[in-house]
Design a protein around this motif. Structure first.
Motif, PDB file in Angstrom:
ATOM      1  N   ILE A 194      14.772  11.111   1.965  1.00  0.00           N
ATOM      2  CA  ILE A 194      15.488  10.244   1.032  1.00  0.00           C
ATOM      3  C   ILE A 194      14.950   8.812   1.067  1.00  0.00           C
ATOM      4  CG2 ILE A 194      17.737   9.217   0.518  1.00  0.00           C
ATOM      5  CD1 ILE A 194      18.974  11.806   1.663  1.00  0.00           C
ATOM      6  N   ASN A 195      14.627   8.310   2.242  1.00  0.00           N
ATOM      7  CA  ASN A 195      14.333   6.884   2.398  1.00  0.00           C
ATOM      8  C   ASN A 195      12.875   6.556   2.678  1.00  0.00           C
ATOM      9  OD1 ASN A 195      17.080   6.116   2.116  1.00  0.00           O
ATOM     10  ND2 ASN A 195      17.457   6.644   4.248  1.00  0.00           N
ATOM     11  N   VAL A 196      12.175   7.390   3.439  1.00  0.00           N
ATOM     12  CA  VAL A 196      10.885   6.982   4.005  1.00  0.00           C
ATOM     13  C   VAL A 196       9.703   7.560   3.235  1.00  0.00           C
ATOM     14  CG1 VAL A 196       9.433   6.992   6.082  1.00  0.00           C
ATOM     15  CG2 VAL A 196      11.924   6.723   6.285  1.00  0.00           C
ATOM     16  N   TYR A 197       9.628   8.881   3.164  1.00  0.00           N
ATOM     17  CA  TYR A 197       8.415   9.535   2.680  1.00  0.00           C
ATOM     18  C   TYR A 197       8.340   9.540   1.151  1.00  0.00           C
ATOM     19  CZ  TYR A 197       7.840  11.128   7.472  1.00  0.00           C
ATOM     20  OH  TYR A 197       7.684  11.173   8.829  1.00  0.00           O
ATOM     21  N   ILE A 198       7.135   9.293   0.662  1.00  0.00           N
ATOM     22  CA  ILE A 198       6.874   9.248  -0.774  1.00  0.00           C
ATOM     23  C   ILE A 198       6.291  10.589  -1.212  1.00  0.00           C
ATOM     24  CG2 ILE A 198       5.545   8.112  -2.589  1.00  0.00           C
ATOM     25  CD1 ILE A 198       5.556   5.608  -0.857  1.00  0.00           C
ATOM     26  N   THR A 199       6.826  11.140  -2.277  1.00  0.00           N
ATOM     27  CA  THR A 199       6.340  12.411  -2.803  1.00  0.00           C
ATOM     28  C   THR A 199       5.247  12.142  -3.829  1.00  0.00           C
ATOM     29  OG1 THR A 199       8.523  13.391  -2.466  1.00  0.00           O
ATOM     30  CG2 THR A 199       7.005  14.556  -3.921  1.00  0.00           C
ATOM     31  N   LYS A 200       3.999  12.383  -3.459  1.00  0.00           N
ATOM     32  CA  LYS A 200       2.869  12.159  -4.358  1.00  0.00           C
ATOM     33  C   LYS A 200       2.500  13.420  -5.146  1.00  0.00           C
ATOM     34  CE  LYS A 200       0.824   8.511  -1.498  1.00  0.00           C
ATOM     35  NZ  LYS A 200      -0.376   8.061  -0.752  1.00  0.00           N
ATOM     36  N   SER A 220       4.019  -7.423   4.303  1.00  0.00           N
ATOM     37  CA  SER A 220       2.694  -7.261   4.874  1.00  0.00           C
ATOM     38  C   SER A 220       2.332  -5.793   5.069  1.00  0.00           C
ATOM     39  CB  SER A 220       2.620  -7.988   6.223  1.00  0.00           C
ATOM     40  OG  SER A 220       3.654  -7.529   7.079  1.00  0.00           O
ATOM     41  N   TYR A 221       3.252  -4.993   5.577  1.00  0.00           N
ATOM     42  CA  TYR A 221       2.961  -3.579   5.792  1.00  0.00           C
ATOM     43  C   TYR A 221       3.390  -2.781   4.575  1.00  0.00           C
ATOM     44  CZ  TYR A 221       3.130   1.148   7.619  1.00  0.00           C
ATOM     45  OH  TYR A 221       2.946   2.495   7.794  1.00  0.00           O
ATOM     46  N   ASN A 222       2.430  -2.106   3.954  1.00  0.00           N
ATOM     47  CA  ASN A 222       2.712  -1.334   2.743  1.00  0.00           C
ATOM     48  C   ASN A 222       2.226   0.100   2.905  1.00  0.00           C
ATOM     49  OD1 ASN A 222       3.871  -3.482   1.223  1.00  0.00           O
ATOM     50  ND2 ASN A 222       1.815  -4.303   0.919  1.00  0.00           N
ATOM     51  N   GLY A 223       2.438   0.671   4.083  1.00  0.00           N
ATOM     52  CA  GLY A 223       2.020   2.036   4.311  1.00  0.00           C
ATOM     53  C   GLY A 223       2.807   3.016   3.468  1.00  0.00           C
ATOM     54  N   THR A 224       2.109   3.902   2.779  1.00  0.00           N
ATOM     55  CA  THR A 224       2.753   4.927   1.961  1.00  0.00           C
ATOM     56  C   THR A 224       2.603   6.256   2.692  1.00  0.00           C
ATOM     57  OG1 THR A 224       0.704   5.210   0.720  1.00  0.00           O
ATOM     58  CG2 THR A 224       2.355   3.709  -0.186  1.00  0.00           C
ATOM     59  N   LEU A 225       3.675   6.762   3.220  1.00  0.00           N
ATOM     60  CA  LEU A 225       3.662   7.978   4.015  1.00  0.00           C
ATOM     61  C   LEU A 225       4.114   9.157   3.170  1.00  0.00           C
ATOM     62  CD1 LEU A 225       5.354   6.607   7.270  1.00  0.00           C
ATOM     63  CD2 LEU A 225       2.925   6.845   6.813  1.00  0.00           C
ATOM     64  N   GLY A 240      10.505   3.006   2.618  1.00  0.00           N
ATOM     65  CA  GLY A 240       9.259   2.992   1.858  1.00  0.00           C
ATOM     66  C   GLY A 240       9.366   3.700   0.528  1.00  0.00           C
ATOM     67  N   ARG A 241      10.065   4.823   0.480  1.00  0.00           N
ATOM     68  CA  ARG A 241      10.186   5.556  -0.783  1.00  0.00           C
ATOM     69  C   ARG A 241      11.006   4.761  -1.791  1.00  0.00           C
ATOM     70  NH1 ARG A 241      13.104   8.138  -4.116  1.00  0.00           N
ATOM     71  NH2 ARG A 241      14.977   7.485  -3.014  1.00  0.00           N
ATOM     72  N   ARG A 242      12.080   4.122  -1.345  1.00  0.00           N
ATOM     73  CA  ARG A 242      12.906   3.355  -2.266  1.00  0.00           C
ATOM     74  C   ARG A 242      12.165   2.139  -2.792  1.00  0.00           C
ATOM     75  NH1 ARG A 242      19.208   3.277  -0.324  1.00  0.00           N
ATOM     76  NH2 ARG A 242      19.460   5.526  -0.026  1.00  0.00           N
ATOM     77  N   LEU A 243      11.358   1.522  -1.952  1.00  0.00           N
ATOM     78  CA  LEU A 243      10.565   0.390  -2.426  1.00  0.00           C
ATOM     79  C   LEU A 243       9.528   0.850  -3.439  1.00  0.00           C
ATOM     80  CD1 LEU A 243       9.977  -1.681   0.837  1.00  0.00           C
ATOM     81  CD2 LEU A 243      11.517  -2.219  -1.046  1.00  0.00           C
ATOM     82  N   ALA A 244       8.934   2.019  -3.183  1.00  0.00           N
ATOM     83  CA  ALA A 244       7.919   2.527  -4.111  1.00  0.00           C
ATOM     84  C   ALA A 244       8.513   2.873  -5.464  1.00  0.00           C
ATOM     85  CB  ALA A 244       7.232   3.752  -3.510  1.00  0.00           C
TER      86      ALA A 244
END
Length: 736
Positions: free
Chosen positions: A583-589, A530-535, A39-43
């Motif tokens: 590194i891969n999943v969580y997004i730093t907001k 379809s799933y665009n959850g930002t964690l 998710g983080r890399r996609l973001a």
């Protein structure tokens, strides 16, 4: 519990971990799960490098190598200083418990096991008490080994804590000075603005700061009511106005960019017809819009200053003789602002803190029920009395090992799942102004909750209440803990297995996002993305778990060294898993600036003190006056060390240094970057990202621009004002 029951619990958790980690290494390679595990890399639109060959159906440890190869600088760029501080907590735990495991298993464990001078033949079915300090006889001269191990662990922990605190403090200072200028350095948040029937909050702020901070005041921005209910009311009123004015009947739609008059930010594109704009402006006078704006103003504002030092002084100083009015503090970063709490009246905050404290305490008391139930499961004989129909089942040796070795800790883990969301909700009610502050407050609550319920309540419920008389004096506490803690070490060991190893396996597999993604693809037949959850990283649950296991490690190290290998394996596994997730999943907001490390330091010191108090009680019960006497200086030295660290490092995490700020101001003035910074300040704190704020005549800016804008009274003049302002400050006007 015997050693076989402990090995049964370990075996179950090992099987769960192997299955889930193998499943993860396969699922992460599937193109359909890219948005779950990357998710983080996609973001950030970076490459995910998903393998599409047949090898993607075979488990592989490639993610482990990538997690190990990531440097601290890369982790800092990806997850911010909070991620680095969290990673340093795990590294600190690995280092200190590596030393503890070596010392205690070489020196303490043999003393515990052979202290009674008995022949140990059937080791797998040996009671775990044979490996604890309970096996040491009173007056034994071998207790010096436990005292020496306690000294080594304490000195190692203090040295590592000092080095880590110093390192993170330097990182925080470098993070503060070397990055581009931040809007929060020039901004303060003002709350408790006195209400007046003659003037708006906006006008009151302008008059106050232009008079008392005339040389340093730049501009300000009022905070408006922006809750969910308010947004619904605004949308409903806007739709009614559109239909009331007959908008959209024969007009030709045109694309207009809706921009924020007060915030300066640019909002989303909306299709608005020219007749709609003319109709609304013709039927709604500017005075009416001003009245509506006054009704939506909050007694809070962001005030911008011409230098960092001026903002710091304004935030630190008392602005009025009444401390409840004109309350100032340093503003958080724009991406970190918790807008819904800014409109809370300042006088309510202390009531909210009392309320949340009361609810948290009540929740901790209510949680005694499941903990007591869990302690009943650790004693099969009591379980048979409560549930007679289990008598036949508990006759099987494997079932006894399963019930007493695995089930209690697994049930407690299930009960603790809801603690994090509850504490997060209470922290939001408390009234923090930043999202990082809310998460930090929730983290503290969860730390207190877990240490109290997992350790102290289990100890007192399992041992003192059922076996001993409750102590009547605080001086009896060390002796009572010395009797109770060794009896519960086996439960803590199984809890490390269930809550530690298994939780990491479920953390990396991400079951809930994976289920949502599969449900949308298979059931709803949605598209590829379809799933665009930002964690965001759940620091409020993971930091307390790391600190709780550190607490258990310190308190049980010399009492039952058998727990240390299990803890050490958990920390090694956590190092890999959490780095992979950051590194891969969580997004730093947003970034809290490493504010979690002081919590870790304080909790580690508390853990050392509790371990020393328990050791003091044990040495007293074992009638070893020499070991007890040597423990007292260790207690005093630990307290003094903590006080030194609080004086040396903690102020850096609470306030910004005036020397650093002045140097940064001089540097920006030398390179003539101040004007550019001023232009970016007002648009940085744009409250209305998706909807327009109410219009009013309040747009305060020091100098000639302020005078020209305040003279505007009609919608036609507003357009003129926009053209006047455009060359110097790109803060456009909101039009609905």
């Amino acid at each position: 519990m015997n050693l076989a029951a402990l090995l049964t619990s370990a075996g179950i958790n090992i099987i769960v971990c192997v299955v889930l980690f193998s499943l993860y290494s396969i699922l992460r390679k599937q193109p359909s799960n890219v948005n779950v595990y990357f998710g983080r890399r996609l973001a950030t639109r970076s490459s995910t490098n998903v393998d599409i060959s047949l090898e993607r159906f075979v488990p592989s440890p490639t993610w482990v190598m990538k997690a190990c190869d990531t440097t601290q600088d890369e982790l800092l760029n990806i997850g911010g200083l909070d991620a680095v501080a969290f990673n340093r907590m795990i590294i600190f735990s690995i280092r200190v418990f590596s030393v503890a495991a070596i010392i205690c298993n070489i020196l303490v464990l043999p003393v515990n096991y052979y202290a009674d001078h008995r022949m140990h033949t059937d080791i797998p079915f040996e009671s775990l008490e044979a490996f604890t300090i309970e096996n040491v006889k009173e007056g034994s001269r071998w207790l010096w080994a436990h005292c020496l191990a306690l000294y080594i662990i304490t000195l190692t922990a203090c040295c590592l804590l000092y080095c880590e605190y110093k390192s993170i403090t330097n990182l925080r200072l470098a993070h503060f000075t070397e990055l581009p200028p931040k809007p929060s350095h020039f901004t303060i948040l003002v709350r408790g603005i006195p209400w007046s029937s003659e003037e708006s909050y906006c006008e009151a702020v302008r008059k106050f700061f232009t008079f008392y901070h005339a040389s340093t005041y730049l501009s300000h921005q009022i905070v408006y009511k922006s809750g969910s209910v308010q947004k619904l009311k605004d949308d409903a009123g806007y739709i009614c106005k559109m239909f009331g004015d007959g908008v959209g009947q024969t007009c030709k739609p045109s694309m207009c960019m809706v921009q924020c008059y007060f915030c300066g930010g640019t909002n989303n594109f909306k299709i608005i017809s020219s007749r709609e704009i003319d109709s609304i402006h013709s039927r709604t006078g500017f005075r009416d819009m001003h009245l509506v704006a006054r009704q939506k103003e909050c007694a809070a504002a962001f005030v911008f200053f011409k230098s960092r030092y001026a903002a710091l002084m304004a935030a630190r100083n008392l602005q009025a003789s009444n401390p409840m009015l004109w309350v100032t503090e340093q503003a958080p970063e724009p991406c970190d602002v918790y807008w819904s709490n800014l409109c809370i009246p300042y006088r309510q905050l202390w009531l909210r803190k009392i309320f949340t404290w009361g609810v948290s305490t009540t929740f901790m008391i209510v949680f005694l029920a499941p903990v007591t139930f869990v302690q009943g499961l650790t004693q099969p004989e009591k379980l048979e009395k409560m549930f007679p129909f289990l008598t036949e089942i508990l006759k099987t040796k494997f079932m006894v090992q399963l019930v007493s070795g695995y089930l209690p800790s697994a049930i407690l883990v299930l009960f603790l799942i809801g603690v994090g969301p509850v504490m997060m909700l209470l922290s939001a009610v408390e009234g923090p102004i930043s999202r990082s502050g809310k998460k930090k407050s929730a983290c503290c609550k969860v730390v207190y909750f877990t240490i109290w319920n997992v350790f102290f309540v289990n100890v007192f419920t399992g041992s003192i209440i059922s076996q001993l008389s409750v102590f009547t004096s605080i001086t009896e506490l060390p002796a009572q803990l010395a009797k109770a803690v060794p009896a519960q070490v086996t439960f803590f060991t199984t809890y490390v297995l269930s809550s530690g190893w298994a939780s990491l396996a479920f953390e990396i597999i991400q079951p809930f996002p994976l289920f949502c993604n599969m449900f949308q693809r298979l059931v709803l037949c949605s598209g590829k993305d379809s799933y665009n959850g930002t964690l965001t990283f759940p620091y409020h649950t993971e930091v307390p778990r790391i600190l709780l296991f550190g607490f258990l490690g310190f308190t049980c190290s010399i009492l039952a060294p058998l727990i240390l290998p299990f803890l050490l394996f958990y920390f090694f596994l956590a190092y890999l898993v959490y780095r992979n997730q950051i590194i891969n999943v969580y997004i730093t907001k947003y970034d809290g600036g490493g504010q979690l490390w002081p919590i870790a330091h304080t909790t580690s010191i508390f853990s050392l003190l509790v371990a020393q108090v328990i050791a003091l009680g044990v040495f007293g019960l074992k009638r070893s006056t020499v070991a007890a006497g040597f423990t007292i200086p260790l207690l005093i030295g630990t307290v003094l060390f903590n006080q030194y660290c609080r004086q040396r490092f903690l102020p850096v995490f609470k306030n910004n240094a005036a020397q650093v700020l002045i140097d940064m101001d001089h540097r920006d003035e030398t390179f003539r970057r101040m004007e550019e910074i001023y232009h970016q300040l007002h648009s940085a704190y744009c409250q209305f990202n998706n909807t327009s704020p109410p219009q009013s005549e309040c747009f305060s800016y020091s100098g000639d621009i302020s005078e020209r804008v305040q003279s505007l009274h009609t919608p036609k003049d507003l357009e003129t004002g926009k053209k006047i302002m455009q060359p110097e400050m790109s803060w456009p006007i909101v039009r609905r």
